[in-house]
Design a protein around this motif. Structure first.
Motif, short mmCIF file in Angstrom:
data_model
loop_
_atom_site.label_atom_id
_atom_site.label_comp_id
_atom_site.label_asym_id
_atom_site.label_seq_id
_atom_site.Cartn_x
_atom_site.Cartn_y
_atom_site.Cartn_z
N GLU A 1 -57.11 18.87 -30.18
CA GLU A 1 -56.67 20.18 -30.64
C GLU A 1 -55.32 20.48 -30.04
N TYR A 2 -54.53 21.26 -30.74
CA TYR A 2 -53.14 21.43 -30.37
C TYR A 2 -52.75 22.89 -30.14
N PHE A 3 -53.72 23.80 -30.10
CA PHE A 3 -53.35 25.19 -29.94
C PHE A 3 -54.48 25.99 -29.33
N GLN A 4 -54.12 27.18 -28.87
CA GLN A 4 -55.07 28.22 -28.46
C GLN A 4 -54.77 29.45 -29.30
N ARG B 1 -54.78 14.83 -37.45
CA ARG B 1 -55.40 14.99 -36.14
C ARG B 1 -56.37 16.15 -36.09
N LEU B 2 -56.17 17.12 -36.96
CA LEU B 2 -57.04 18.30 -36.96
C LEU B 2 -56.92 19.00 -38.29
N VAL C 1 -51.29 23.57 -24.21
CA VAL C 1 -52.23 22.51 -24.54
C VAL C 1 -52.05 21.35 -23.57
N GLN C 2 -53.15 20.92 -22.97
CA GLN C 2 -53.07 19.79 -22.05
C GLN C 2 -52.96 18.49 -22.84
N LYS C 3 -51.98 17.70 -22.47
CA LYS C 3 -51.75 16.44 -23.19
C LYS C 3 -52.60 15.32 -22.60
N GLY C 4 -53.08 14.49 -23.45
CA GLY C 4 -53.88 13.36 -23.03
C GLY C 4 -53.57 12.15 -23.85
N PRO C 5 -54.41 11.14 -23.78
CA PRO C 5 -54.16 9.94 -24.59
C PRO C 5 -54.26 10.26 -26.06
N ARG C 6 -53.51 9.56 -26.86
CA ARG C 6 -53.48 9.79 -28.29
C ARG C 6 -54.85 9.53 -28.90
#
Length: 392
Positions: free
Chosen positions: A45-48, A349-350, A386-391
């Motif tokens: 997810e890419y937003f709040q 992605r979403l 947004v916390q970034k992590g592995p793709r």
């Protein structure tokens, strides 16, 4: 390394070079405020959601498939988000999610407003172009065109340009709404596609498409024709050039004919550089060396220099509306949902549907994205934390 892999790495490098790469996060997927659902965890997810606000209070009893086609806009001096809804109102919503003011027009709008220096220029569905004070909503001036306004207004050289769904472009003074010039083409005799091309202004020239299949370059100061180009060939139906043109950093002009596909042209002459021959496209977006095209059942990414297809995202029977870029993601409304698409690969992605779908392009300001849904809820999305992590 094979030639195919070498080309792929070049394309990814091109996209990364213009800031399009995105990281993945893990957070909640938000549902409709009318029908609360238990939050669930999608893969990424890419937003709040910062806030949401319902804007239409009196919904028709048996309303079927509501649609809100007007994109919201942010007015920085008042810090209001301006949204036009299907009940004919123009609303200003403050940073706290509360309505600051509302203004009643004569009919639902087909396109969103534009804001500049504290003034909101709004195309009313009643055919009137309104200039409103962004803080109070007071009318500064209004210009009745007697036609249905169908595009977001464009401000250029002290003029406001707006197009109608009957192939007329009006130019009025931004200061007082005085008529300066207009340009009109006769629509074709057959069927046309819903929608209209907004002017794209560059170096004193306004480029705009029409339903007869022509792209025309006009002088901004007086509306004189610089050149015109037929992009749809012969025939009487679905010739529309409804895409708002785009221009890249190399000066290439991009526009799509619904019938004949995406074109790259020389901006100064209209000479064709390349053509994809992929029909059904209704919007284009250029960033760096890449051009994105969206329309019936697909979204494509092409290399701007050659027209080479980088990727294609099929959407089955859905129509992709005008895409925007936000925090390295391609956001694409397709009436049913807002798609978050990786611009380097074309992978979704979403898919976010807050209720009744989304028909209006979102508006992006920094890390903030404003979305108007088909049930007339205005959302403020924060993509900054947004916390970034592995793709994913």
């Amino acid at each position: 390394m094979t030639m195919r892999r070498a080309r792929w790495k070049r394309w990814v490098g091109v996209l990364a070079g213009v800031g399009l790469l995105a990281g993945c996060g893990r957070a909640q997927l938000y549902g409709s405020p009318e029908l609360p659902r238990a939050p669930r965890q999608p893969p990424v997810e890419y937003f709040q959601v910062d806030w949401w606000k319902g804007l239409v209070e009196k919904v028709p009893l048996l309303e079927y498939s509501p649609r809100e086609p007007a994109s919201p806009v942010y007015e920085p001096e008042s810090r209001n988000v301006i949204a036009q809804t299907r009940d004919g109102y123009i609303h200003a919503v403050g940073p706290d999610g509360k309505v600051s003011w509302s203004f009643k027009t004569g009919a639902p709008a087909l396109a969103g407003a534009m804001a500049s220096e504290g003034v909101v220029f709004a195309p009313g569905g009643d055919g009137t172009l309104y200039a409103l004070d962004g803080i109070t909503g007071a009318v500064k001036w209004k210009y009745p065109t007697q036609e249905s306004l169908a595009t977001v207004p464009v401000l250029a050289d002290g003029l406001v340009l707006v197009a109608t769904d009957t192939d007329t472009v009006f130019a009025v003074k931004a200061s007082d709404g005085t008529w300066v010039w207009q340009y009109r083409r006769d629509p074709p005799s057959g069927f046309t596609i819903r929608g209209a091309s907004a002017p794209k202004v560059d170096q004193g020239t306004a480029y705009i498409g029409f339903s007869d299949g022509f792209l025309v370059a006009l002088k901004v100061d007086d509306g004189g024709v610089v050149w015109e180009k037929s992009l749809s060939g012969t025939g009487t139906e679905f010739l529309d050039v409804d895409t708002t043109p785009a221009i890249d950093s190399a000066g290439r002009l991009y526009v799509a004919s619904y019938k004949n596909g995406l074109y790259a042209l020389e901006a100064d002459s209209g000479a064709v550089l390349w053509n994809t021959s992929v029909g059904g496209m209704t919007s284009v977006l250029a960033r760096g060396e890449v051009v994105f095209a969206a329309g019936d059942s697909r979204v494509d990414a092409y290399l701007g220099e050659t027209g080479r297809l980088i990727w294609s995202l099929p959407l089955k029977d859905k129509t992709a509306l005008a895409p925007v870029l936000a925090r390295g993601m391609l956001l694409i409304p397709n009436q049913n949902a807002l798609l978050f698409v990786d611009p380097t690969t074309g992978k979704t992605r979403l898919s976010w549907n807050p209720g009744r779908g989304i028909s209006a392009p979102p508006y992006v300001v920094g890390s903030r994205v404003y979305v108007l849904t088909n049930n007339a809820y205005l959302y403020s999305l924060d993509m900054n934390n947004v916390q970034k992590g592995p793709r994913g």
